[in-house]
Design an enzyme around this catalytic site. Structure first.
Site, mmCIF file in Angstrom:
data_model
loop_
_atom_site.group_PDB
_atom_site.id
_atom_site.type_symbol
_atom_site.label_atom_id
_atom_site.label_comp_id
_atom_site.label_asym_id
_atom_site.label_seq_id
_atom_site.Cartn_x
_atom_site.Cartn_y
_atom_site.Cartn_z
ATOM 1 N N LYS A 60 5.025 -41.751 54.702
ATOM 2 C CA LYS A 60 5.929 -41.244 55.753
ATOM 3 C C LYS A 60 7.347 -41.749 55.538
ATOM 4 O O LYS A 60 7.972 -42.361 56.415
ATOM 5 C CB LYS A 60 5.428 -41.587 57.148
ATOM 6 C CG LYS A 60 4.198 -40.784 57.528
ATOM 7 C CD LYS A 60 4.072 -40.569 59.010
ATOM 8 C CE LYS A 60 2.780 -39.842 59.329
ATOM 9 N NZ LYS A 60 1.574 -40.626 58.984
ATOM 10 N N ASP A 63 14.220 -42.241 54.426
ATOM 11 C CA ASP A 63 15.293 -43.142 53.982
ATOM 12 C C ASP A 63 16.210 -42.375 53.026
ATOM 13 O O ASP A 63 16.002 -41.182 52.791
ATOM 14 C CB ASP A 63 14.651 -44.357 53.277
ATOM 15 C CG ASP A 63 15.453 -45.637 53.477
ATOM 16 O OD1 ASP A 63 16.711 -45.561 53.394
ATOM 17 O OD2 ASP A 63 14.848 -46.692 53.708
ATOM 18 N N GLY A 169 -5.127 -34.583 63.270
ATOM 19 C CA GLY A 169 -5.308 -34.533 64.721
ATOM 20 C C GLY A 169 -6.709 -34.089 65.112
ATOM 21 O O GLY A 169 -7.015 -33.944 66.290
ATOM 22 N N ALA A 172 -10.603 -37.613 66.683
ATOM 23 C CA ALA A 172 -10.129 -38.689 67.575
ATOM 24 C C ALA A 172 -8.946 -38.257 68.442
ATOM 25 O O ALA A 172 -8.789 -38.728 69.560
ATOM 26 C CB ALA A 172 -9.758 -39.915 66.745
ATOM 27 N N GLY A 174 -8.412 -35.130 69.379
ATOM 28 C CA GLY A 174 -8.826 -34.057 70.279
ATOM 29 C C GLY A 174 -8.962 -32.662 69.701
ATOM 30 O O GLY A 174 -9.579 -31.817 70.341
ATOM 31 N N GLY A 191 -9.599 -38.622 60.115
ATOM 32 C CA GLY A 191 -9.769 -40.061 59.907
ATOM 33 C C GLY A 191 -10.962 -40.600 60.650
ATOM 34 O O GLY A 191 -12.118 -40.473 60.215
ATOM 35 N N ARG A 192 -10.696 -41.165 61.846
ATOM 36 C CA ARG A 192 -11.721 -41.944 62.557
ATOM 37 C C ARG A 192 -13.028 -41.216 62.833
ATOM 38 O O ARG A 192 -14.086 -41.850 62.830
ATOM 39 C CB ARG A 192 -11.117 -42.480 63.869
ATOM 40 C CG ARG A 192 -10.082 -43.560 63.620
ATOM 41 C CD ARG A 192 -9.205 -43.783 64.829
ATOM 42 N NE ARG A 192 -8.267 -42.668 65.029
ATOM 43 C CZ ARG A 192 -7.431 -42.567 66.063
ATOM 44 N NH1 ARG A 192 -7.428 -43.504 66.987
ATOM 45 N NH2 ARG A 192 -6.592 -41.543 66.161
HETATM 46 O O1 O7M Z 1 -8.173 -38.580 62.531
HETATM 47 P P1 O7M Z 1 -7.388 -39.791 62.975
HETATM 48 O O2 O7M Z 1 -6.705 -39.594 64.270
HETATM 49 O O3 O7M Z 1 -8.181 -41.060 62.896
HETATM 50 O O4 O7M Z 1 -6.252 -40.007 61.864
HETATM 51 C C1 O7M Z 1 -5.232 -39.102 61.700
HETATM 52 C C2 O7M Z 1 -4.497 -39.374 60.415
HETATM 53 O O5 O7M Z 1 -3.475 -38.393 60.263
HETATM 54 C C3 O7M Z 1 -3.803 -40.732 60.379
HETATM 55 O O6 O7M Z 1 -3.833 -41.170 59.031
HETATM 56 C C4 O7M Z 1 -2.382 -40.425 60.783
HETATM 57 O O7 O7M Z 1 -1.430 -41.270 60.165
HETATM 58 C C5 O7M Z 1 -2.204 -38.999 60.243
HETATM 59 N N1 O7M Z 1 -1.251 -38.168 60.998
HETATM 60 C C6 O7M Z 1 -1.433 -37.946 62.350
HETATM 61 O O8 O7M Z 1 -2.400 -38.394 62.962
HETATM 62 N N2 O7M Z 1 -0.506 -37.193 63.016
HETATM 63 C C7 O7M Z 1 0.565 -36.646 62.428
HETATM 64 O O9 O7M Z 1 1.333 -35.959 63.075
HETATM 65 C C8 O7M Z 1 0.763 -36.859 61.062
HETATM 66 C C9 O7M Z 1 -0.196 -37.578 60.345
HETATM 67 C C10 O7M Z 1 -0.056 -37.583 58.934
HETATM 68 O O10 O7M Z 1 -0.954 -37.580 58.148
HETATM 69 O O11 O7M Z 1 1.188 -37.484 58.519
HETATM 70 C C11 O7M Z 1 1.433 -37.360 57.179
#
Ligand code: O7M
Length: 222
Positions: A60, A63, A169, A172, A174, A191-192
Site C-alpha cells: 500500500k 510516497d 472485503g 470478515a 461482510g 483473509g480471515r
Molecule cells: O478478508 P479480511 O478482511 O481478513 O482481509 C482483507 C484483506 O484485504 C486484508 O489483507 C486487507 O489489507 C485487504 N484490503 C481490505 O481489506 N480493504 C481494502 O480496501 C483494500 C485491501 C487491500 O488488499 O488493498 C490492497
C-alpha cells in the site's frame, strides 16, 4: 473461480496453510504486518511452499517515486505484483514505480477504492480523480471493494475489460463470496474467513463453491 488469500498476521506460521491451499487458490497476498513482522525473506520461504499462482506484496505504497522504488526493491524479487495507492498521482510517483516494475517484469496494482466504511469519507469522493490516474497510468490491476459492488460495476464500466480488478472485503468484512465477481471483479481477496478457520482448505473450497453458485445466479439475472 478466482480466489486470492490474504496473509496478514505477523505471529502466525503460514507455511503449511500455503502448501495446503496451493492447488485450489489463485494466489496469495502478503500484508504489511506479515512482511514487517517476519521479514521479507519470509515471502521467499512461503513461496517455496507454493511456486504457482500470483504472489502479491500488499505494501500500500503512498510516497514519492524514489521512496516507493526503494521500498519495493526490498521484496520485489519474491513476488509478481506490488500494491500502491492511487491518490499519489503519476508524475514523480506512480509513473516512476510502474516503469521500475515494468523493467523487472513485475505488475503494478493500484488501489482505486477501499472496503471499510470510512472509504465513503474520502475515497469515494476522490474516485473520479483516482480513476483518471488509473486510466492514464494503465496499471495491470486495481483494488476495489467487495463490500460495495456498485463501485466495482461503475469502475468496470469506466475502465473497460483490460484492467484486472482485485476485490477485498469478503467474509470478515461482510461481503458474500461471488458478489464482487458478479459486479465485474476478476479476483476476490479473502483473509480471515479462510486463515482463521480450523480447516483453511475446507473454508477455501466453500468460498469457491459459494462464488460458483453466486455467479450462476447472477448470470441468470437473479
Ligand atoms: O478478508 P479480511 O478482511 O481478513 O482481509 C482483507 C484483506 O484485504 C486484508 O489483507 C486487507 O489489507 C485487504 N484490503 C481490505 O481489506 N480493504 C481494502 O480496501 C483494500 C485491501 C487491500 O488488499 O488493498 C490492497
Amino acid at each position: 473461480m478466482s480466489l486470492i488469500v490474504a496473509l496478514d498476521s505477523p505471529d502466525r506460521e503460514f507455511g503449511s496453510l500455503v502448501e495446503d491451499l496451493c492447488d485450489i487458490v489463485d494466489g496469495f497476498k502478503l500484508g504489511l504486518p506479515l512482511l514487517m513482522g517476519r521479514g521479507v525473506d519470509y515471502a521467499a520461504r512461503l513461496r517455496s511452499r507454493c511456486n504457482r499462482g500470483l504472489w502479491i506484496a500488499d505494501l500500500k505504497l503512498a510516497d514519492i517515486g524514489h521512496v516507493m522504488k526503494l521500498t519495493t526493491s526490498l521484496v520485489v524479487e519474491h513476488v509478481d505484483a506490488v500494491i500502491a495507492h492511487g491518490f499519489v498521482g503519476i508524475q514523480g510517483a506512480l509513473g516512476e514505480l510502474k516503469e521500475f516494475l515494468n523493467s523487472l517484469g513485475k505488475k503494478l496494482v493500484v488501489v482505486a477504492s477501499m472496503s471499510h466504511p470510512g472509504a465513503r469519507e474520502v475515497y469515494d469522493k476522490a474516485l473520479p480523480l483516482i480513476l483518471n490516474v488509473i486510466g492514464e497510468l494503465e496499471p495491470w490491476g486495481i483494488v476495489a471493494p467487495a463490500t460495495r459492488p456498485q463501485v466495482i460495476t461503475s469502475i468496470r464500466e469506466r475502465l473497460g475489460d483490460s484492467v484486472t480488478i482485485l476485490s477485498p472485503g469478503v467474509g470478515a468484512q461482510g461481503a458474500e463470496p461471488g458478489a464482487a465477481i458478479c459486479a465485474g471483479a476478476d479476483y476476490e481477496i479473502v483473509g480471515r474467513l479462510i486463515t482463521s478457520s480450523n480447516d483453511p482448505r475446507a473454508a477455501a473450497l466453500a468460498v469457491k463453491d459459494a462464488q460458483k453458485q453466486r455467479l450462476q445466479a447472477c448470470k441468470r439475472g437473479a
